[in-house]
Write an enzyme that holds these catalytic residues in place. Structure first.
Site, PDB file in Angstrom:
ATOM      1  N   ASP A 165     -33.346 -58.271  -6.778  1.00  0.00           N
ATOM      2  CA  ASP A 165     -33.353 -57.021  -7.517  1.00  0.00           C
ATOM      3  C   ASP A 165     -32.883 -55.919  -6.560  1.00  0.00           C
ATOM      4  O   ASP A 165     -32.866 -56.103  -5.335  1.00  0.00           O
ATOM      5  CB  ASP A 165     -34.774 -56.744  -8.013  1.00  0.00           C
ATOM      6  CG  ASP A 165     -34.911 -55.413  -8.714  1.00  0.00           C
ATOM      7  OD1 ASP A 165     -34.007 -55.046  -9.482  1.00  0.00           O
ATOM      8  OD2 ASP A 165     -35.928 -54.734  -8.483  1.00  0.00           O
TER       9      ASP A 165
ATOM     10  N   ASP B 199     -33.267 -51.881  -7.254  1.00  0.00           N
ATOM     11  CA  ASP B 199     -34.124 -50.696  -7.192  1.00  0.00           C
ATOM     12  C   ASP B 199     -35.543 -51.063  -6.761  1.00  0.00           C
ATOM     13  O   ASP B 199     -36.158 -51.979  -7.309  1.00  0.00           O
ATOM     14  CB  ASP B 199     -34.166 -49.998  -8.553  1.00  0.00           C
ATOM     15  CG  ASP B 199     -32.842 -49.350  -8.922  1.00  0.00           C
ATOM     16  OD1 ASP B 199     -32.857 -48.363  -9.646  1.00  0.00           O
ATOM     17  OD2 ASP B 199     -31.792 -49.850  -8.470  1.00  0.00           O
TER      18      ASP B 199
END
Length: 400
Positions: free
Chosen positions: A184, A186
């Site tokens: 991922d 963020d």
């Protein structure tokens, strides 16, 4: 003589480490009709513990071997312990596992709790070594005789109580095979949420942050929440994306992790519910191999408040992991997924190893393991790579 076992002598030397101790002992043993059954050696703070298990026949003069081992110890100014027994030829215990413990600090009480849980599951710690002392202390154990799922559940409960991180992984060659890391972006690869940084420029940070938090906890449908937040950005000058991109900060240890694992021929991918206008720069900066993210629609230099094409949501992230694995020629069992929010759950569960990184409770409970220290490079310890190996590789590169 019992055909299911053989006579053995265990020789354990303890003392100051120096070159030649191991070779000296084996040269001495080569004068006798014995065979090597097992060897273990560890050095802690310059002190060596060397254990050698040898087998011998019933008519062998084991007293001579015993005396020779004592002479070696005396010559080397080391302590020696000798014991005879029988080595069973029954199959090895099932369930060889790697148990990795991370703590900052790592207390004796935590280690006692972890060891106690392992024992309570009928398992044995065959070997332990330190992989790192900074930025966290990392201890890896080789454990045999445990059911992986049961041990993982027990150690997860102990880790939460002791405020340490514990990972349980299968042993064997699979751990050393080529892997694909899918991350991922963020609040994982980078600090903060890009959409909130854009919302600052648009003057709607409070509204966007509230929706983001609920989505990451799994309380809202991700696609719907993304479209709702992006709609609040309508009319924002596209130049704000450049300003946000310039402000981005990588997670502590991110460069070290990517650099180290790419040296070992790992493939890297990022998959984000964020935006290609930002992730493309990360791909170029870090040498990422694969990426997938949403794209903000821009018309006449302004954000329209819409995204282009299909949204990368929770199932979209898992689908991206599977696609990247196919392109890299890596089986799913040899993939590692890292994330922090509810939209990462399918990806974490599809991967061979799912790591919740400073994640929401719902994600920590579902992932294979959780890392709760703010250093992304601690992930390499879960893969069996020591801090010393990382530093040695960095030093070698600096000399080129």
């Amino acid at each position: 003589m019992d055909g299911s076992a053989e006579r053995t002598l265990l020789i354990t030397l303890t003392g100051r480490d120096r070159p030649g101790v191991t070779s000296r002992l084996f040269r001495t043993l080569s004068d006798f009709p014995v065979s090597v059954v097992d060897v273990e050696q560890v050095v802690i703070r310059g002190r060596l513990v060397l254990g050698v298990l040898v087998a011998y026949s019933a008519d062998a003069d084991i007293g001579s071997v015993w005396n020779a081992a004592e002479r070696v110890a005396a010559d080397l100014d080391m302590e020696v312990e000798l014991s005879t027994g029988r080595e069973s030829r029954t199959p090895k215990r099932r369930g060889r596992l790697h148990v990795t413990v991370l703590g900052a600090p790592l207390s004796p009480a935590a280690m006692a709790g972890i060891a106690g849980r392992i024992s309570a599951h009928g398992a044995n710690i065959d070997r332990m070594e330190r992989l790192a002392s900074t930025p966290v202390t990392c201890i890896e154990m080789d454990v045999s005789g445990a059911d992986p799922d049961a041990l993982r559940a027990g150690l997860a409960a102990e880790a939460a109580e002791r405020q340490v991180d514990v990972a349980v992984q299968p042993g064997g060659l699979a751990r050393r095979a080529k892997r694909l890391i899918v991350m991922d972006v963020d609040s994982t690869l980078i600090q903060g949420e890009v959409i909130e940084l854009l919302a600052e420029h648009a003057g709607c940070l409070a509204e966007v942050a509230k929706v983001t938090e609920a989505a990451m906890r799994g309380e809202l449908d991700f696609e719907g929440s993304l479209r709702e937040r992006v709609a609040l950005l309508a009319g924002l000058d596209a130049a704000a994306i450049d300003r946000v991109r310039d402000r981005l900060k990588l997670a502590a240890g991110a460069r070290t992790m990517v650099r180290t694992l790419k040296r070992l021929d790992y493939k890297f991918a990022i998959v984000s519910g964020g935006f290609t206008q930002v992730t493309d720069a990360l791909v170029d900066d870090l040498g990422i191999d694969y990426s997938a993210a949403n794209t903000l629609e821009i018309e006449n230099g302004k954000l329209t408040g819409r995204v282009v094409g299909r949204v990368i949501d929770r199932p979209g992230k898992a689908a991206a992991l599977e696609r990247f694995a196919r392109e890299a020629g890596v089986p799913l069992a040899q993939t590692v997924a890292i994330g922090d929010g509810a939209n990462d759950l399918d990806m974490l569960q599809a991967a061979g190893l799912g790591i919740a990184y400073n994640a929401k409770p719902v994600v920590r409970e579902a992932a294979d393991t959780a890392v709760n220290v703010p250093y992304l490079d601690t992930i390499v310890f879960l893969l069996g790579i020591s801090r010393e190996e990382v530093e040695a590789a960095d030093a070698a590169d600096a000399l080129r």
